[in-house]
Design an enzyme around this catalytic site. Sequence first.
Site, PDB file in Angstrom:
ATOM      1  CD  GLU A  96       6.898   0.106  -5.054  1.00 28.47           C
ATOM      2  OE1 GLU A  96       7.747  -0.791  -5.179  1.00 28.47           O
ATOM      3  OE2 GLU A  96       7.055   1.071  -4.282  1.00 28.47           O
ATOM      4  CG  ASP A 120       3.277   0.055   2.327  1.00 30.70           C
ATOM      5  OD1 ASP A 120       3.565   0.946   1.517  1.00 30.70           O
ATOM      6  OD2 ASP A 120       4.122  -0.556   3.006  1.00 30.70           O
TER       7      ASP A 120
END
Length: 567
Positions: free
Chosen positions: A221, A44
């Site tokens: 997301e 991420d």
Amino acid sequence: MVAAAALLAASASAADAPKTERAWLPDLGDGTYRNPVLAGDYSDPDAIRVGDAYYLVSSSFTNVPGLPILKSTDLVNWTIIGHALTAITPQAHHATPRRGGGVWAPAIRHRNGEFLIYYPDPDFGVFLVKAKDPAGPWSKPVLVDDRRGVIDPAPFWDDDGRGWLVTAFARSRAGFANVITARRLNKAGDQAIGEAITLVEGDKQPKVATSRGPFPWMTTEGPKLYKRDGWYYLFVPSGSVKGGWQGVFRSRRLEGPYEGRNVLDQGATEVNGPHQGAWVTTPTGEDWFLHFQDADSYGRRVWLQPMAWKDGWPIIGEDKDGDGIGQPVLVHRKPASKSSSPRLAPQDSDDFDGALSLAWQWNANPANDWADLKAAPGKLRLKSISSPENLWETGALLTQKLPAERFTATTKLDFAPKAVGERAGLVVFGADYAWIGLQNTANGPALVRVDRTGADKFQPERVEVIEAKAPTAVWLRMTAEPVVVADPPPDFSPYWPSMLRSMHAKVTLSYSTDGKTFTSVGAPFVSRPGRWVGSQVGIFAQAPAGTASNSSTRIGWTDFDGFWVTP
């Protein structure tokens, strides 16, 4: 707790300097680079440029210190300069491994002379930490948004100075997902205020064009909100973590409505699910995109893609057919840079000469007596921590990311147990794990190999005794190479063909009594990743759960004399 964490957060020593021989170097030395630029599990990623330097942060889940901070001057050569968290908040909750919990996808920004990182813990909310220097020290976490299940926060300040916190949601906690919202930030940026507004609902979007045909927006997301030429651009990955694509929505108004498209997917490459990352612009005006690729046991590796604009939309990677959907590049020219950088990769080897390498992390918030670098100069002493036999439940594992697809890790240990059942060794760790090392028996130390398949399901371990009466000093080694295995189809459709296979590390375990001749033990072990993280390699010392450990005269230790990673 703080003392042990501080060991790991200390400034890098000479042992952390780049080695002449590394398991992975992305810089090819001829003005080009090969992906991934970060071969380790820097999940991420988010990145920014401040001046002529780039700073990258990644999620760290249950590992401590958390939120590793990496620096580069060319987006290709990276080194770890510190961590933003010395412990995970709430500290008591994270004193035991919270597999799959802890620190999820963060965002880093630079504003008014300060570095800011917003990060989520899906069980508690969104936190903020600040620093003048990205190497630290960082402030203690402040809770910005206490909604359970809010994830992937990214701050955005509009031209009028108003701040917003853009977030996604974890279905496992919030009860819903596939929704992106924005909530106002107060002037200080440390408190979300008012009601959230919905920017994008994936379930209500028309199917999107991909290189595999039309797909529904699902698992939308990881939002990042940017502004360019009067347009608001919402970068969001979608389509699942391992499959999927990098999506972008745009609108003339922050509140929407937004129109979306796919700007990067696997295409004709083997790079599954290229998504979630950061758009950065170089001092010379070039645009680039850093994203991760889920590589199973090797974690979420970071790739660097060129980024261009066409008709008001970004195109990431190379768009060979001109349809506006890019695909990842494997080798490409490096970004233009004002200064040259040495060929670098994040730290791995450690001589234990006074400060631990910044590569190391515990598997939970550490106690202050887990590690000692002063008891035996030039060595790392790990106390035999009383803990469950199943290492899945043990926080006192000192581990680091797998540095490359192929590598060898070697260590030497000196075993000084005081209780039957104490163990120490070299481990490759995940939901399945294996380790080789010493275990104290009623007859003294034994050299053993231990395998546990299904550690996350609490399956029993298998112990192979190599030598019933072993020396207290032994060299241990693990050699890894990639292996691809077939996977069953996912429980949803449509899906990407790349989701039918996964890559793991086939690891050979060996030992030596002289540090020169190594003997392999048993069949190679095939790794399995942890929960949301890749496999890890590291060292540990433990005593059986319930063993008295409140006095150094009641429990033993192990001295580790170096940890060396080579190709």
